[in-house]
Design a protein around this motif. Structure first.
Motif, short mmCIF file in Angstrom:
data_model
loop_
_atom_site.label_atom_id
_atom_site.label_comp_id
_atom_site.label_asym_id
_atom_site.label_seq_id
_atom_site.Cartn_x
_atom_site.Cartn_y
_atom_site.Cartn_z
N LEU A 323 0.83 -1.21 0.00
CA LEU A 323 0.00 0.00 0.00
C LEU A 323 0.86 1.26 0.00
CD1 LEU A 323 -2.84 -1.03 2.49
CD2 LEU A 323 -3.07 -0.65 0.03
N ALA A 324 1.93 1.25 0.81
CA ALA A 324 2.82 2.41 0.83
C ALA A 324 3.50 2.61 -0.52
CB ALA A 324 3.85 2.26 1.95
N ALA A 325 3.93 1.48 -1.12
CA ALA A 325 4.66 1.57 -2.39
C ALA A 325 3.77 2.04 -3.53
CB ALA A 325 5.28 0.21 -2.73
N VAL A 326 2.54 1.53 -3.62
CA VAL A 326 1.66 1.89 -4.72
C VAL A 326 1.27 3.36 -4.65
CG1 VAL A 326 -0.61 1.38 -3.69
CG2 VAL A 326 -0.24 0.99 -6.13
N THR A 327 1.24 3.92 -3.45
CA THR A 327 0.91 5.34 -3.30
C THR A 327 2.03 6.21 -3.87
OG1 THR A 327 -0.25 4.76 -1.26
CG2 THR A 327 0.10 7.09 -1.67
N GLU A 328 3.25 5.72 -3.82
CA GLU A 328 4.37 6.46 -4.41
C GLU A 328 4.35 6.37 -5.94
OE1 GLU A 328 6.93 8.37 -3.18
OE2 GLU A 328 5.76 8.34 -1.32
N ILE A 329 3.84 5.25 -6.44
CA ILE A 329 3.86 5.04 -7.90
C ILE A 329 2.77 5.81 -8.60
CG2 ILE A 329 3.60 3.28 -9.70
CD1 ILE A 329 4.80 1.27 -7.66
#
Length: 451
Positions: A323-329
């Motif tokens: 979830l944290a990573a997809v928000t950056e992408i």
């Protein structure tokens, strides 16, 4: 970590007359009662948290302290009173404590009507404190009575359903709070009326709960019971498995407290989807938790399976990282809202798998005459963790503010802070559990523990 010794062996059925789980009237009475209580607490609390978010949005300084202050206020009574509540659960009838707590809930929710009508945050926080106090006394009696009204082999499934309905109540109460705040507008006193009616219904559902023997009649009071008393400390020192389960339970609630605050700020302030849709994110978590708790109870059968704890922890960590990573992408709000619905549902599922074996072990393993105090200690430590979650989230926001001040590009275009980074930090905290927590499964068929 050492294996459990015979002094805390998990108990077998003491009486064959106990009704099977599906036909146990007392269990279903307790299940409905605790669902309504948890739903009510979280409905009221979520409205207060959203009021805090409104205060923060209007604050010239960012208002980062409002939500943590509300979480602190709700958690503090559990820290102050859980030890004494566990003492009372061993000294008095657990059924009597359950019913009296529900009567107190009616009075507190009636005060909530006046608090919402008054509108001052300080008054709302006062009622929130009283709600926490009532729940602190309810918890040890609720969990401690389960081994007294159930067959021991039914404990894993019973705990699966208790945990499932508790988390469903938490999430649905949170979602209902967001919807009611949006619908009631400036007439939030009507929220207090809804909560009072729910408390009254919960009191009626508690009445069929059967009377059970008092665990320790005449148990003498000592000031140490206001925290964790000496016999309980000695038991936890001697039985490292109980201590490990207690610490993992508290870690779970610490992470849950941080995630709740993070998702509230993420939805309301980062992707700006409003009160109702932010609260709806928690509904998807509830669906996952329900599935996870039920699955954990089903897979356990009549055994405490600690492998499920490791699997749940690994899944929780992976979901939060994702979830944290997809928000950056991709920072498109509509896309992120859809992703978070699915991700939080999966996170909830792994959380349910994680928590059921721990709860079952903490109920089944202690000696009969110490169950209330051990569960009071569990309540105390869990809520200290939730208290720390409020402090941690406040400090995390302060750190993010400093980082954004140094590197403004770190902040999302629509929000003052990248709240999703906190999920990544929680993932790192949970990740060591699958590596370090190694215990054998325990069948629920052993002889009764010594007193």
């Amino acid at each position: 970590m050492s294996h459990p010794s015979s002094s805390v062996a998990v108990v077998d059925d003491a009486a064959s007359a106990v009704a099977p789980l599906g036909r146990n009237r007392s269990y279903w009475s307790l299940l409905v009662t605790q669902f309504l209580g948890a739903f009510n607490d979280n409905l009221f609390k979520q409205v207060v948290l959203l009021v805090c978010a409104d205060y923060a949005a209007r604050s010239a300084t960012g208002g980062t302290h409002y939500q943590p202050l509300a979480q602190f206020t709700f958690a503090l009574p559990f820290v102050l009173f859980s030890g004494y509540a566990g003492f009372l659960a061993d000294r008095h009838s657990k059924r009597q404590i359950v019913v009296l707590c529900k009567v107190a809930e009616i009075a507190i929710m009636a005060l909530g009507i006046a608090a919402y009508a008054d509108g001052r945050l300080s008054v709302l926080l006062g009622v929130l404190f009283l709600m926490g106090m009532q729940s602190a006394f309810f918890g040890p009696a609720k969990y401690g009575i389960l081994p007294e009204i159930l067959r021991r082999a039914d404990l894993p499934r019973a705990n699966g359903w208790i945990q499932q309905t508790t988390f469903l109540a938490i999430i649905f109460g949170t979602a209902a709070g967001g919807w009611l705040k949006q619908e009631m507008g400036n007439q939030l006193w009507r929220v207090g009326m809804v909560c009072t009616v729910i408390a009254a219904v919960g009191t009626l559902t508690a009445l069929p709960l059967q009377h059970t023997p008092i665990a320790r009649p005449g148990l003498p009071f000592h000031r140490s019971v206001l925290a964790i008393n000496r016999p309980t400390v000695e038991l936890l020192r001697r039985e490292r498995g109980l201590l490990a389960a207690l610490l993992l339970s508290s870690l779970f609630w610490f992470v849950a407290g941080v995630v709740q605050q993070t998702v509230t700020d993420f939805g309301k302030r980062q992707i700006q989807i409003g009160d109702a849709r932010t609260a709806l994110l928690f509904t998807f978590t509830a669906v996952g938790i329900g599935i996870g708790c039920t699955l954990s109870g089903y897979l356990s059968h009549a055994t405490i399976r600690f492998g499920l704890v490791r699997s749940g922890a690994l899944g929780m960590s992976g979901c939060m990282v994702a979830l944290a990573a997809v928000t950056e992408i991709d920072r498109n709000p509509e896309w992120l809202e859809a992703i978070y619905r699915g991700g939080l549902c999966l996170l909830g599922g792994f959380a349910g798998v994680f928590v059921v074996p721990l709860q079952t072990y903490l109920q089944a393993a202690p000696p009969n005459d110490q169950k209330g105090r051990v569960l009071g200690a569990m309540n105390l430590v869990n809520w200290i963790a939730i208290l720390f979650s409020a402090a941690f989230y406040f400090l995390a926001q302060q750190l993010l503010l400093k980082l954004v001040a140094i590197w403004p590009a770190l902040a999302p275009t629509s929000a003052p802070l990248p709240f999703h980074w906190v999920l990544g930090a929680m993932a790192l905290l949970v990740l060591p559990i699958p590596l370090l927590f190694r215990r054998p499964d325990i069948p629920l068929t052993s002889s009764p523990p010594a007193s």
